[in-house]
Write a protein that holds these residues in place. Sequence first.
Motif, short mmCIF file in Angstrom:
data_model
loop_
_atom_site.label_atom_id
_atom_site.label_comp_id
_atom_site.label_asym_id
_atom_site.label_seq_id
_atom_site.Cartn_x
_atom_site.Cartn_y
_atom_site.Cartn_z
N GLY A 101 43.15 33.88 118.37
CA GLY A 101 44.16 34.13 117.34
C GLY A 101 44.94 32.92 116.91
N THR A 102 45.00 31.86 117.73
CA THR A 102 45.71 30.63 117.36
C THR A 102 44.92 29.43 117.87
OG1 THR A 102 47.02 30.49 119.39
CG2 THR A 102 47.94 31.81 117.59
N TYR A 103 45.18 28.29 117.22
CA TYR A 103 44.55 27.04 117.66
C TYR A 103 45.01 26.67 119.05
CZ TYR A 103 42.75 26.02 112.94
OH TYR A 103 42.08 26.05 111.75
N SER A 104 46.31 26.87 119.35
CA SER A 104 46.86 26.45 120.64
C SER A 104 46.23 27.25 121.79
CB SER A 104 48.38 26.60 120.65
OG SER A 104 48.76 27.94 120.41
N LYS A 105 46.08 28.58 121.61
CA LYS A 105 45.46 29.38 122.67
C LYS A 105 43.98 29.00 122.83
CE LYS A 105 48.43 33.47 122.44
NZ LYS A 105 48.49 34.94 122.18
N ALA A 106 43.32 28.78 121.70
CA ALA A 106 41.91 28.38 121.77
C ALA A 106 41.76 27.05 122.49
CB ALA A 106 41.32 28.30 120.37
N ALA A 107 42.68 26.11 122.20
CA ALA A 107 42.63 24.80 122.85
C ALA A 107 42.80 24.94 124.35
CB ALA A 107 43.71 23.89 122.27
N SER A 108 43.72 25.82 124.76
CA SER A 108 43.95 26.04 126.18
C SER A 108 42.72 26.63 126.85
CB SER A 108 45.15 26.98 126.37
OG SER A 108 45.35 27.26 127.74
N LEU A 109 42.06 27.60 126.20
CA LEU A 109 40.88 28.22 126.77
C LEU A 109 39.70 27.25 126.87
CD1 LEU A 109 41.02 31.66 124.90
CD2 LEU A 109 41.38 31.28 127.34
N LEU A 110 39.62 26.36 125.89
CA LEU A 110 38.49 25.42 125.84
C LEU A 110 38.73 24.15 126.63
CD1 LEU A 110 37.64 25.79 122.05
CD2 LEU A 110 36.18 26.51 123.95
N GLY A 111 40.00 23.91 126.98
CA GLY A 111 40.33 22.66 127.66
C GLY A 111 40.40 21.49 126.71
N TYR A 112 40.65 21.78 125.40
CA TYR A 112 40.79 20.74 124.39
C TYR A 112 42.27 20.56 124.07
CZ TYR A 112 35.82 21.63 123.24
OH TYR A 112 34.47 21.79 123.30
N THR A 113 42.58 19.51 123.32
CA THR A 113 43.91 19.39 122.72
C THR A 113 43.91 20.20 121.43
OG1 THR A 113 43.33 17.44 121.43
CG2 THR A 113 44.15 17.07 123.67
N GLN A 114 45.11 20.60 120.99
CA GLN A 114 45.17 21.38 119.74
C GLN A 114 44.69 20.56 118.56
OE1 GLN A 114 48.70 23.72 119.08
NE2 GLN A 114 48.48 23.65 116.84
N PRO A 115 45.04 19.25 118.46
CA PRO A 115 44.52 18.46 117.33
C PRO A 115 42.98 18.43 117.31
CG PRO A 115 46.38 17.33 118.32
CD PRO A 115 46.06 18.49 119.22
N ALA A 116 42.37 18.42 118.51
CA ALA A 116 40.90 18.39 118.56
C ALA A 116 40.33 19.68 117.97
CB ALA A 116 40.43 18.21 120.00
N VAL A 117 40.95 20.82 118.29
CA VAL A 117 40.50 22.09 117.72
C VAL A 117 40.71 22.10 116.22
CG1 VAL A 117 40.93 24.58 117.66
CG2 VAL A 117 40.89 23.37 119.85
N THR A 118 41.86 21.60 115.78
CA THR A 118 42.15 21.55 114.34
C THR A 118 41.11 20.72 113.60
OG1 THR A 118 44.52 21.77 114.78
CG2 THR A 118 43.88 20.90 112.62
N GLN A 119 40.77 19.57 114.16
CA GLN A 119 39.79 18.69 113.52
C GLN A 119 38.40 19.36 113.45
OE1 GLN A 119 40.29 15.81 111.91
NE2 GLN A 119 42.47 16.26 112.29
N GLN A 120 38.04 20.07 114.52
CA GLN A 120 36.75 20.76 114.49
C GLN A 120 36.71 21.84 113.42
OE1 GLN A 120 34.63 21.97 117.98
NE2 GLN A 120 35.73 20.53 119.30
N MET A 121 37.82 22.57 113.26
CA MET A 121 37.86 23.63 112.25
C MET A 121 37.84 23.04 110.83
SD MET A 121 37.53 26.42 113.86
CE MET A 121 36.39 25.34 114.76
N LYS A 122 38.48 21.91 110.65
CA LYS A 122 38.43 21.25 109.34
C LYS A 122 37.01 20.80 109.03
CE LYS A 122 43.23 19.66 109.06
NZ LYS A 122 44.14 18.49 108.99
N ALA A 123 36.34 20.27 110.05
CA ALA A 123 34.95 19.82 109.87
C ALA A 123 34.05 21.01 109.53
CB ALA A 123 34.45 19.12 111.13
N LEU A 124 34.30 22.15 110.19
CA LEU A 124 33.50 23.34 109.92
C LEU A 124 33.74 23.85 108.50
CD1 LEU A 124 31.56 25.49 110.99
CD2 LEU A 124 33.54 26.72 111.93
N GLU A 125 35.00 23.82 108.06
CA GLU A 125 35.33 24.26 106.70
C GLU A 125 34.67 23.36 105.67
OE1 GLU A 125 39.64 26.49 107.29
OE2 GLU A 125 39.59 24.32 106.96
N ARG A 126 34.63 22.05 105.95
CA ARG A 126 33.93 21.13 105.03
C ARG A 126 32.44 21.45 104.99
NH1 ARG A 126 37.40 17.27 107.45
NH2 ARG A 126 35.71 16.59 108.84
#
Length: 301
Positions: free
Chosen positions: A17-42
């Motif tokens: 539901g949020t980038y922050s929770k996803a980052a915590s579950l994946l062991g990533y930083t939130q900016p890393a998740v954000t960048q991946q989602m931007k890349a996927l949208e592109r």
Amino acid sequence: MSDSRHIRTFHVVVNAGTYSKAASLLGYTQPAVTQQMKALERSVGSPLFVRVGRRMRLTEAGETLARHAEAILESLDLAEERVTAITRLRSGTVRVCGFPSANATLVPEALAHLSAEHPGIRVSLLDDEPPDSLGRLGRGECDVTLAFTYPGASDELPEDVVAVPLMEDQLTVLMPVAHPRARRRSVCLADFSGERWIAGCARCRTHFLHACAELGFAPDIAYTTDDGLVVQSLVAQGLGLALVPSLVLPFLRLDRVAGRALRPAVHRRISAYVLRGHLRVPATVRVVEALRTVTERRIGC
């Protein structure tokens, strides 16, 4: 499409539901998740999320991708599992093309050995004589070819084909048990210059004619067939003699026919042929190793 890692991250974001929770579950930083989602949208050419308060809501494109994401990831996981199984020798299919007497003797023994050692490896069988069987290898119709050559002759192989010698197969004269020379342990080909003959495949027939010519006679070839059972039946009926490999001896109708070794001994060389690149495919290598194992056993007997 996009990087599969981005699809995996997207799937987690949707469920979290949020980038922050996803980052915590994946062991990533939130900016890393954000960048991946931007890349996927592109990659897909459309926004996938819109922010509603602190949560993320899927756009129409996002909902479509979300409906397929789980199936995509399951397919990728299955593909990775199967590739891993092949590279770790748990599975794989190898196409083997052999000549009839090898497919009736060496190949079943090799497959029994292979099944015990690597039960996940499957083998499909083709039946063809050389040089046609070698042509199948070059055209990509099989992965391993079993073929033979006679003394003084060899196949001109492309640079990408590797020959793995397996064994020498002694030639014998097949005759009715009532034939006068069936009482001997070995025979000379010249002793049969006046007999009728049954010839085999083109390569065997060429060698046979050459051997007879060197002894000063032209054989009377009454029948031509590369079917071993037909050869035996013709010989059993007294319709001719045949020059056959020792590989067929275990299948002789001993009450009707007899096989006697040539003197001096003549052998044909049996080899396995593979494309050089296939030597990096574990399942193919294991098939060749199984063939070597069973032929070494025969040599040692």
